[in-house]
Scaffold this motif. Structure first.
Motif, PDB file in Angstrom:
ATOM      1  N   MET A 141       8.491  -1.481 -64.815  1.00 27.39           N
ATOM      2  CA  MET A 141       7.695  -0.156 -64.417  1.00 27.39           C
ATOM      3  C   MET A 141       8.027   0.724 -65.787  1.00 27.39           C
ATOM      4  O   MET A 141       9.071   0.912 -66.328  1.00 27.39           O
ATOM      5  CB  MET A 141       8.756   0.315 -63.348  1.00 27.39           C
ATOM      6  N   MET A 142       7.124   1.431 -66.273  1.00 24.53           N
ATOM      7  CA  MET A 142       7.087   1.973 -67.528  1.00 24.53           C
ATOM      8  C   MET A 142       6.260   3.496 -67.464  1.00 24.53           C
ATOM      9  O   MET A 142       4.910   3.199 -66.820  1.00 24.53           O
ATOM     10  CB  MET A 142       6.495   0.987 -68.468  1.00 24.53           C
ATOM     11  N   ARG A 182      -1.810  -7.561 -67.967  1.00 23.13           N
ATOM     12  CA  ARG A 182      -2.671  -6.621 -67.444  1.00 23.13           C
ATOM     13  C   ARG A 182      -2.348  -6.039 -66.229  1.00 23.13           C
ATOM     14  O   ARG A 182      -1.626  -6.634 -65.417  1.00 23.13           O
ATOM     15  CB  ARG A 182      -3.945  -7.456 -67.120  1.00 23.13           C
ATOM     16  N   CYS A 183      -2.677  -4.823 -66.278  1.00 26.21           N
ATOM     17  CA  CYS A 183      -2.405  -4.000 -65.059  1.00 26.21           C
ATOM     18  C   CYS A 183      -3.028  -2.743 -64.831  1.00 26.21           C
ATOM     19  O   CYS A 183      -3.691  -2.450 -65.833  1.00 26.21           O
ATOM     20  CB  CYS A 183      -0.827  -3.517 -65.080  1.00 26.21           C
ATOM     21  N   ARG A 184      -2.903  -2.003 -63.602  1.00 26.33           N
ATOM     22  CA  ARG A 184      -3.646  -0.865 -63.555  1.00 26.33           C
ATOM     23  C   ARG A 184      -2.692   0.328 -63.923  1.00 26.33           C
ATOM     24  O   ARG A 184      -1.671   0.430 -63.699  1.00 26.33           O
ATOM     25  CB  ARG A 184      -3.971  -0.630 -62.221  1.00 26.33           C
ATOM     26  N   VAL A 185      -3.397   1.374 -65.020  1.00 28.49           N
ATOM     27  CA  VAL A 185      -2.637   2.393 -65.603  1.00 28.49           C
ATOM     28  C   VAL A 185      -3.066   3.724 -64.954  1.00 28.49           C
ATOM     29  O   VAL A 185      -4.133   3.943 -64.726  1.00 28.49           O
ATOM     30  CB  VAL A 185      -2.722   2.730 -67.117  1.00 28.49           C
ATOM     31  N   PHE A 186      -2.044   4.388 -64.476  1.00 27.42           N
ATOM     32  CA  PHE A 186      -2.412   5.796 -63.716  1.00 27.42           C
ATOM     33  C   PHE A 186      -1.834   6.710 -64.764  1.00 27.42           C
ATOM     34  O   PHE A 186      -1.109   6.642 -65.698  1.00 27.42           O
ATOM     35  CB  PHE A 186      -1.721   5.944 -62.271  1.00 27.42           C
ATOM     36  N   ILE A 207       1.025  11.790 -69.274  1.00 27.49           N
ATOM     37  CA  ILE A 207       2.060  10.787 -69.128  1.00 27.49           C
ATOM     38  C   ILE A 207       1.224   9.745 -68.321  1.00 27.49           C
ATOM     39  O   ILE A 207       0.469   9.802 -67.491  1.00 27.49           O
ATOM     40  CB  ILE A 207       3.199  11.219 -68.254  1.00 27.49           C
ATOM     41  N   HIS A 208       1.277   8.388 -68.907  1.00 25.12           N
ATOM     42  CA  HIS A 208       0.792   7.288 -68.299  1.00 25.12           C
ATOM     43  C   HIS A 208       1.767   6.352 -67.762  1.00 25.12           C
ATOM     44  O   HIS A 208       2.951   6.093 -68.202  1.00 25.12           O
ATOM     45  CB  HIS A 208      -0.228   6.368 -69.371  1.00 25.12           C
TER      46      HIS A 208
END
Length: 341
Positions: free
Chosen positions: A21-22, A46-50, A60-61
């Motif tokens: 978690m970053m 790969r992941c979904r970035v908010f 902030i991402h």
């Protein structure tokens, strides 16, 4: 001036971890004299970035990566336009202290006046304040110029001499540190002795061929901003004895480093982590592209490219494979029945 920025971060784990978690603060700000034109964040696995913006307008991402992975790679690429700020003089008018106090009284600057996690007065800081004669004299700008020079001349710049969570007393006792330490020391002195709102700035510094800077060109940079009448927030770089101009690129502002680290996160698992960071800032006239000349291992770029691809899908089984699977399942059932009997 246009700058193309590539900021690459790699976390290598001693054994695969089960979740990461970053959050990151690498998106250059669009305010004052700079404007972020393009920004792209790549993450592998790969992941979904908010993303969101905090109360100080920092971008902030954040993301969550479930499942086992042996490393985490983050690449931030941006194109930023920076205009030269207003020329800052050497001093202000004789009534500048009164004008500053009136400005502070009318605004909401308490966050940048109180001690914070890494910018807290200590006995060693008090001794330095006496040595530097840090007090309300002359005018605010003149004192800040002098303090900026004093810190530059008093401390040696030594990479890895401190850590990101080192207290200011470590740099004060050894007379050495990095940009983060010098910024924290100056902030603590300005807030406690001069009662001037002061904040921490995280970002990048462009190193030209004719520029003789102490800070590393391959790392992020930090400096401070102090509130002054007539000019607003003015940047001072005690690491390099500079007033922040069009070579300083701002990504985030806060009370100190604790508010604006480029990366902050946790992971699930029992492993040691090794962090590697590479930064490159170059003049640009066009849209930023993938910088293949950055001197880092090639596998990093390959990992980022894989992160943008869909996982490979296995082809459906053939008729012959389906029959073989059915026969294997029947044999397992017969073996189980034999065991029960």
């Amino acid at each position: 001036m246009y700058y193309s920025i590539r900021h690459l971060t790699k976390f290598l784990y001693s054994s695969p971890i089960s979740e990461s978690m970053m959050e990151t603060r690498m998106y250059p700000r669009s305010d004052q004299n700079q404007r972020c034109l393009t920004f792209h964040l790549s993450v592998s696995p790969r992941c979904r970035v908010f993303s969101y913006r905090d109360h100080l307008a920092n971008h902030i991402h954040h993301f969550d990566i479930p499942g086992q992975h042996p490393q985490l790679v983050i690449v931030a690429e941006s194109l930023v336009e920076v205009q030269p700020p207003i020329q800052i003089p050497s001093f202000l008018a004789p009534d500048a202290w009164a004008e500053l106090d009136s400005l502070v009284e009318q605004g909401d600057y308490w966050e940048m006046l109180l001690p914070s996690q890494f910018a807290t007065p200590t006995d060693a800081l008090e001794e330095l304040a006496v040595k530097f004669d840090v007090r309300r004299r002359d005018d605010p700008l003149m004192v800040l110029h002098q303090l900026n020079q004093q810190i530059f001349e008093y401390f040696d710049y030594k990479p890895k001499s401190t850590k990101v969570d080192s207290p200011i007393d470590l740099a004060l006792s050894t007379k050495a540190g990095v940009c983060q330490d010098f910024a924290h020391i100056m902030i603590a002195l300005v807030r406690s002795k001069l009662r001037i709102p002061c904040r921490y700035v995280s970002g990048y510094l462009f190193h030209g061929e004719s520029d003789h800077n102490r800070s590393l060109h391959s790392a992020t940079h930090a400096w401070i901003e102090a509130l002054l009448p007539q000019f607003g927030w003015v940047g001072f770089d005690p690491t390099n004895w500079l007033v922040a101009r069009d070579r300083h690129i701002r990504t985030a502002i806060g009370r100190d480093y604790a508010d604006v680290p480029p990366t902050r996160g946790v992971f699930r698992g029992q492993a040691a982590s090794e962090l590697t960071v590479a930064v490159r800032v170059t003049p640009s006239e066009a849209t930023a592209g993938l910088d293949h000349t950055l001197p880092v291992p090639e596998d990093w770029s390959i990992l980022v490219e894989k992160a943008t691809q869909l996982p490979e899908q296995l082809p459906p089984p053939t008729r012959q494979q389906q029959i073989a699977q059915q026969q294997q399942t029947k044999r397992k059932r017969v073996d189980l029945l034999s065991l029960e009997i």
